[in-house]
Design a protein around this motif. Structure first.
Motif, mmCIF file in Angstrom:
data_model
loop_
_atom_site.group_PDB
_atom_site.id
_atom_site.type_symbol
_atom_site.label_atom_id
_atom_site.label_comp_id
_atom_site.label_asym_id
_atom_site.label_seq_id
_atom_site.Cartn_x
_atom_site.Cartn_y
_atom_site.Cartn_z
ATOM 1 N N UNK A 232 38.154 38.389 38.130
ATOM 2 C CA UNK A 232 37.624 37.081 37.713
ATOM 3 C C UNK A 232 38.020 35.984 38.705
ATOM 4 N N UNK A 233 39.210 36.103 39.275
ATOM 5 C CA UNK A 233 39.623 35.123 40.286
ATOM 6 C C UNK A 233 38.716 35.196 41.507
ATOM 7 N N UNK A 234 38.359 36.403 41.923
ATOM 8 C CA UNK A 234 37.456 36.568 43.068
ATOM 9 C C UNK A 234 36.078 35.989 42.752
ATOM 10 N N UNK A 235 35.600 36.233 41.534
ATOM 11 C CA UNK A 235 34.301 35.673 41.134
ATOM 12 C C UNK A 235 34.344 34.146 41.177
ATOM 13 N N UNK A 236 35.431 33.585 40.661
ATOM 14 C CA UNK A 236 35.562 32.137 40.667
ATOM 15 C C UNK A 236 35.612 31.566 42.060
ATOM 16 N N UNK A 350 40.495 45.272 47.191
ATOM 17 C CA UNK A 350 39.344 44.841 47.982
ATOM 18 C C UNK A 350 38.828 43.470 47.580
ATOM 19 N N UNK A 351 39.266 42.950 46.436
ATOM 20 C CA UNK A 351 38.677 41.707 45.922
ATOM 21 C C UNK A 351 38.835 40.508 46.866
ATOM 22 N N UNK A 352 40.006 40.242 47.431
ATOM 23 C CA UNK A 352 40.078 39.119 48.379
ATOM 24 C C UNK A 352 39.188 39.330 49.600
ATOM 25 N N UNK A 353 39.065 40.574 50.058
ATOM 26 C CA UNK A 353 38.209 40.877 51.202
ATOM 27 C C UNK A 353 36.740 40.644 50.844
ATOM 28 N N UNK A 354 36.355 41.094 49.645
ATOM 29 C CA UNK A 354 34.980 40.888 49.199
ATOM 30 C C UNK A 354 34.676 39.403 49.071
ATOM 31 N N UNK A 355 35.621 38.634 48.550
ATOM 32 C CA UNK A 355 35.422 37.192 48.412
ATOM 33 C C UNK A 355 35.221 36.549 49.776
ATOM 34 N N UNK A 356 35.969 37.028 50.763
ATOM 35 C CA UNK A 356 35.822 36.497 52.120
ATOM 36 C C UNK A 356 34.457 36.853 52.704
ATOM 37 N N UNK A 357 34.029 38.098 52.507
ATOM 38 C CA UNK A 357 32.723 38.532 53.015
ATOM 39 C C UNK A 357 31.606 37.681 52.419
ATOM 40 N N UNK A 358 31.666 37.457 51.112
ATOM 41 C CA UNK A 358 30.573 36.780 50.409
ATOM 42 C C UNK A 358 30.563 35.274 50.627
ATOM 43 N N UNK A 359 31.642 34.729 51.153
ATOM 44 C CA UNK A 359 31.678 33.283 51.402
ATOM 45 C C UNK A 359 31.646 32.928 52.881
ATOM 46 N N UNK A 360 32.200 33.786 53.745
ATOM 47 C CA UNK A 360 32.288 33.464 55.165
ATOM 48 C C UNK A 360 31.294 34.234 56.034
ATOM 49 N N UNK A 361 30.902 35.417 55.572
ATOM 50 C CA UNK A 361 30.032 36.258 56.414
ATOM 51 C C UNK A 361 28.590 36.306 55.912
#
Length: 447
Positions: A232-236, A350-361
């Motif tokens: 949920x933190x990653x989604x937020x 993987x959640x912090x990595x996924x959050x980075x991919x979806x916001x920066x890449x």
């Protein structure tokens, strides 16, 4: 006969989920067959052993079967708890450890075993305290998490069995995970009689299985609530920061990201880290990048994938490419000769990595697509674990918001399992599990 002097200083242990505490305050620890055993008791025992315990005859003391007794362990470091944690069925901070003096063994209704009472062949049963000398104390006192063989593991779990009932106030102390857990217990207990609340002394009587990489401050494996919190933190984070790198993002949207992954698995820093990464797990004979592409190949051949809508196919294929990025970065494994260790937390990692991919890449992504993609990566192991590792199937029902998400979770779960070893996927069991989950999800949506 008195307890032999060399064992009189010892304790015996029973652990339970904090959800059971109100009932424990009212009735104490109860045998499974006790007439007042609560229907809503939160069991953390492996379901596969319950039938054996229900049928296993106790040949001494009051007799009956094992389920007529309250079970306690002689050892404080329990392989059973480790198994429950590895199955991701509980959050370790929700576990309460009750320590009782070993002189409970002098009760007329007490018996004890030389090994765990959950095997096909029953262990030796005893009723005389002098027979404590027959137990394998080297195994019981072992603080190692591993065991040289299965027999040693079962001898570590020798049990003291007390007929019927045991008040929790008879415990010398209740060991809790941390100060937050202590406060939760205090709020539930109120003014009721209760043993002293304490924390473990890892040098004396350790109880918990902690992650050494964090200095022992976190659980060895995250449980359902911790995983959900990270998800949920990653989604937020993605919802708040999506679109913040539109000028620098490499990919315009998720469709372009998928095209990039198809053309070059290492197109992201997170996937590039997996290229050539080998695992010390003998089941993973191929490097992480090759395995990831194998999962994609398996996915595209599945009927379950073909039945998905076009958008859901895209999201599931992206998740298949990215599902193991939590096994990186490579630097994590430098001290292990570059070999990736078995890491049950890699999906949630993987959640912090996924959050980075979806916001920066990725320049643009909707909140709903991001949430679905994060969920597929975070829980890609869920269906396989339920089918093959004893994970609680209620977690699938809790995670999948609708049948469409359920379909995607089953598709990526099946692809991940069959890419390793096709025979691990039991189609009949999977179909029954899917049917139960569909029924539960539809029933919940109608309430």
């Amino acid at each position: 006969m008195p307890i032999p002097a060399e064992h009189s200083h010892r304790f015996v242990y029973h652990f339970s989920h904090i959800d059971n505490l109100p009932g424990l305050l009212h009735l104490g620890l109860l045998a499974k067959n006790h007439a007042q055993f609560p229907r809503k008791h939160r069991s953390i025992a492996a379901e596969g052993i319950q039938d054996r315990r229900a049928r296993m005859v106790v040949p001494c003391g009051p007799g009956g079967c094992v389920h007529d007794y309250v079970p306690l362990y002689f050892g404080s470091v329990s392989p059973m708890l480790l198994g429950v944690i590895n199955a991701k069925n509980v959050d370790q901070y929700d576990i309460l450890y009750f320590e009782f003096p070993i002189d409970l063994i002098e009760r007329a209704d007490a018996v004890f075993t030389g090994a765990s009472a959950n095997t096909m062949v029953p262990p030796a049963f005893y009723s005389e305290p002098e027979d404590l000398a027959k137990l394998d104390w080297a195994a019981i006192d072992s603080r190692k998490w591993g065991n040289p063989d299965d027999g040693f593991r079962h001898r570590r779990m020798a049990e003291l069995l007390l007929h019927g009932q045991l008040p929790v106030a008879a415990a010398t102390r209740c060991v809790v995970w941390n100060d937050a857990a202590k406060k939760r217990v205090e709020a539930i207990v109120g003014t009721n009689p209760f043993p002293r609340l304490d924390f473990q002394d890892p040098r004396n009587r350790p109880h918990w299985f902690t992650n050494f990489a964090t200095g022992g401050s976190s659980s060895l494996v995250k449980g359902p609530k911790e995983i959900a919190g990270v998800f949920h933190a990653a989604c937020g984070y993605v919802e708040e920061h999506a679109g913040s790198h539109t000028k620098t993002a490499k990919y315009k949207n998720l469709k372009h990201l998928l095209e990039g992954l198809r053309a070059d698995f290492g197109c992201l820093p997170h996937t590039a880290e997996l290229i050539g990464l080998r695992s010390e797990n003998g089941m993973h004979r191929r490097t992480v990048d090759i395995h990831s592409k194998d999962v994609v190949e398996e996915l595209l051949l599945l009927e379950e994938y073909a039945a998905l809508g076009r958008k859901h196919q895209m999201l599931t294929e992206i998740a298949a490419y990215l599902h193991d990025i939590g096994k990186g970065p490579r630097a994590r494994w430098d001290d292990n000769g570059g070999l990736q260790k078995v890491d049950p937390d890699h999906p949630v990692g993987a959640m912090p990595m996924m959050a980075q991919i979806l916001t920066e890449h990725v320049a643009t992504v909707t909140a709903s697509s991001a949430r679905t993609l994060l969920k597929l990566v975070c829980y890609h192991d869920l269906v396989g674990d339920v089918l093959g590792r004893g994970r609680d199937e209620q977690q699938i029902i809790d995670v999948a918001d609708n049948v469409e998400e359920l379909d995607m979770l089953f598709a990526i779960g099946k692809a991940d399992v069959t890419a390793l070893t096709p025979r691990w996927w039991d189609e009949e069991s999977a179909e029954r599990l899917y049917g139960r989950c569909v029924e539960a999800i539809k029933s919940a949506s109608e309430d």
